[in-house]
Enzyme design. Structure first.
Site, mmCIF file in Angstrom:
data_model
loop_
_atom_site.group_PDB
_atom_site.id
_atom_site.type_symbol
_atom_site.label_atom_id
_atom_site.label_comp_id
_atom_site.label_asym_id
_atom_site.label_seq_id
_atom_site.Cartn_x
_atom_site.Cartn_y
_atom_site.Cartn_z
ATOM 1 N N GLY A 38 0.845 -1.186 0.000
ATOM 2 C CA GLY A 38 0.000 0.000 0.000
ATOM 3 C C GLY A 38 0.876 1.230 0.000
ATOM 4 N N SER A 39 0.297 2.383 -0.299
ATOM 5 C CA SER A 39 1.091 3.601 -0.473
ATOM 6 C C SER A 39 1.830 3.999 0.794
ATOM 7 C CB SER A 39 0.184 4.742 -0.935
ATOM 8 O OG SER A 39 -0.876 4.944 0.002
ATOM 9 N N GLU A 41 3.147 2.295 2.994
ATOM 10 C CA GLU A 41 4.220 1.365 3.375
ATOM 11 C C GLU A 41 5.410 1.412 2.423
ATOM 12 O OE1 GLU A 41 0.708 0.992 4.637
ATOM 13 O OE2 GLU A 41 0.825 -0.359 2.934
ATOM 14 N N GLU A 60 -5.298 -9.130 2.311
ATOM 15 C CA GLU A 60 -4.639 -9.055 3.615
ATOM 16 C C GLU A 60 -4.916 -10.261 4.512
ATOM 17 O OE1 GLU A 60 -6.158 -6.558 2.098
ATOM 18 O OE2 GLU A 60 -4.933 -4.730 2.229
ATOM 19 N N HIS A 83 -1.857 -2.461 5.099
ATOM 20 C CA HIS A 83 -2.067 -1.099 4.630
ATOM 21 C C HIS A 83 -3.093 -0.371 5.485
ATOM 22 C CE1 HIS A 83 -2.294 2.344 2.135
ATOM 23 N NE2 HIS A 83 -3.449 2.058 1.567
ATOM 24 N N HIS A 290 -18.880 -25.366 22.750
ATOM 25 C CA HIS A 290 -19.440 -24.705 21.571
ATOM 26 C C HIS A 290 -20.919 -24.365 21.757
ATOM 27 C CE1 HIS A 290 -19.850 -23.286 17.603
ATOM 28 N NE2 HIS A 290 -20.109 -24.397 16.970
ATOM 29 N N GLY A 409 -12.282 -21.023 14.824
ATOM 30 C CA GLY A 409 -13.553 -21.287 14.170
ATOM 31 C C GLY A 409 -13.813 -20.363 13.006
#
Length: 535
Positions: A38-39, A41, A60, A83, A290, A409
């Site tokens: 991304g810009s 980075e 991502e 980003h 669960h 999960g």
């Protein structure tokens, strides 16, 4: 910047934030970067060092999943670059999974330049440190550019400290070229020995009981305690169960003391452990549920002891006693005690029935066939929730470090994690055992596998539905055969999807063709898709 220098012009002593960070990462043995660019980075990657590797993910969530698999298989923290706010948002599902997996990740994200942050600029993350919470152990945007290297050093140590997990560092785009100082060499112990007095009580109870049962979880394998658990179980003739939802294999499933897998339901756990007077939970919560349940958490007349590396897990144990510390060290201390009085060995577990071929291939037959062609050293990364109970009967794991799944999960972990595991374990074969529904959460991982030419066979079990939800519906009041909205998945073609990303593949519906298809895919040592049509 090249691999031999971290000095740059324009800063006192020629050291910038970028140079100090590269030097730190190199000393921490973190030279693989999992990212989607991304810009904000881009300055981090200027003059990218020749001894570093940039591992590209096309979304991502894929980036974090690959890094998770890599960190678990390598045993060291992995570096992730995202980003700003949008990229972190895309990644949050697998950041949550990494938190539940106790995977050490250093997650960095770009931020707009400090000088324009007061004006709410485009692509800025308004509350960068709050966005990934509560599913990171620590989160920071350093107050000064010069603080970035030390923040990353601290992030590494926090990520690696048990219980391990992801950490987050937001870095403004203009920080990388600012002057900084190198971070001095530091070492921090990541394993804490359990309290000797508490462990003595644990050992006394184990020696005095008549019929112990062990319940093992993922922290056993994470801590390198596999051999110790086997020795301890054999010394005490304890039946060994796997904890509900365990994300690693922590005991050989062909061992005479192996007793099977506990379900994530209170009443069924109590029923499975009935007759044992001591329940020893090692490296797992006691217990993961669960659905809601009633009654006691352990059988009548039984005492529970738990050894865990996670103080928060110890805090909510519903019955019994808990000891906090590293699993390998704790088990070593238990083994250092004098041998107990001889105890009668329990009866072995009943053998599973043989699965037979049928016109509509069963999942049991598919996984039984995979077990026949797979070498026991091959690594399986699984994300096929509806097929997991069948896998537990027909695809046994007998060696440490050969099984990974997600503890959260949440879907979208398994396919990219297989890529990360393969990168961390070069020369070893990896099998991604993935459901058709799960595959579509992070299908872009096929592209990364193909570009890196990794020896991964993606076995996709295609039943054209979200079977786990359909199977679970009666728990929530659905009558048998009632339609469950949004759970049918007709028309997916995984061979075509794989081909579009550079992976060869084959579709198999005939049980007679499955063995040869799997054998060929595994032998090729190239990324391949084997789509298995199952009932």
């Amino acid at each position: 910047m090249n691999s031999s220098s971290t000095h740059e012009p324009g800063a006192p002593g020629g050291v910038t934030v970028r140079g100090a960070v590269i030097d730190l990462l190199r000393r921490l043995r973190i030279t693989s970067l999992f990212a989607n660019p991304g810009s904000t980075e881009l300055p981090m990657f200027r003059d990218f060092p020749s001894d570093f590797r940039y591992v590209l993910g096309l979304q991502e969530a894929v980036v974090v999943g690959m890094a998770d698999g890599y960190a678990q298989a390598s045993g060291n923290a992995a570096l992730v670059n995202l980003h700003s706010a949008a990229g972190v948002g895309n990644a949050m599902g697998n950041i949550f999974t990494a938190y539940k997996n106790q995977t050490p990740l250093i997650v960095t994200a770009g931020q707009q330049a400090r000088s324009i942050l007061p004006f709410d600029p485009f692509l800025a993350s308004r509350e960068a440190t709050e966005l990934p919470k509560p599913y990171v152990k620590w989160s920071i945007e350093p107050a000064r550019a010069a603080d970035v290297p030390l923040a990353l050093a601290r992030a590494y140590h926090i990520a690696m400290q048990e219980p391990r997990g992801p950490v987050f560092v937001s870095i403004p785009v203009d920080d990388w070229d600012q002057p900084a100082q190198y971070v001095g060499p530091t070492q921090v112990s990541t394993a804490v020995r359990p309290d000797p007095h508490a462990l003595q009580q644990f050992g006394d109870a184990l020696d005095a009981c008549r019929r112990p049962a062990f319940v093992v979880g993922a922290s056993v394998d994470r801590a390198g305690a596999w051999d110790g658990i086997v020795t301890l179980a054999e010394r005490h003739h304890a039946r060994v169960f796997v904890a509900p939802m365990s994300a690693r294999c922590s005991f050989p499933e062909d061992h005479r003391l192996f007793a099977g897998f506990l379900p994530a339901m209170r009443e069924k756990i109590v029923a499975a452990l009935a007759g044992h007077d001591l329940i020893v939970v090692l490296g797992a919560p006691a217990f993961t549920y669960h659905v809601e349940g009633d009654g006691p958490h352990v059988p009548d007349g039984a005492t529970l002891f738990q050894l865990t590396d996670d103080p928060s897990v110890a805090a909510w144990i519903p019955a019994g006693s808990s000891v906090v510390g590293n699993l390998r060290l704790g088990i070593a201390d238990l083994l250092a005690r004098a041998a107990p009085k001889p105890r009668e060995a329990p009866a072995p577990r009943s053998a599973r029935p043989q699965a037979e071929p049928s016109p509509r291939m069963s999942v049991a037959y598919a996984l039984q066939t995979l077990a026949e062609v797979r070498d026991t050293a091959d690594i399986v990364v699984e994300e096929a929730p509806s097929s997991r109970p069948v896998m537990q009967d027909y695809l046994p794991f007998t060696k440490s470090g050969t099984f990974y799944t997600m503890a959260s999960g949440g879907l979208g972990y398994g396919m990219p994690a297989a890529v990360g595991v393969a990168l961390a374990r070069p020369g070893e074969r990896v099998i991604g055992l993935i459901g058709d529904g799960s595959s579509m959460y992070s299908i872009q991982a096929l592209y990364s596998a193909a570009q890196l030419n990794l020896p991964i066979t993606f076995v996709i079990l295609n039943n054209s539905r979200y079977a786990a939800l359909q199977d679970f519906a009666p728990v929530f009041g659905f009558a048998k055969n009632d339609p469950v909205q949004g759970t049918d998945l007709p028309g997916l073609d995984f061979v075509a999807l794989g081909a579009g990303m550079g992976c060869g593949g084959v579709r198999v519906a005939d049980p007679a063709q499955l063995k040869s298809a799997l054998t060929a895919a595994l032998a090729s040592r190239k990324p391949a898709v084997v789509e298995v049509i199952v009932a």
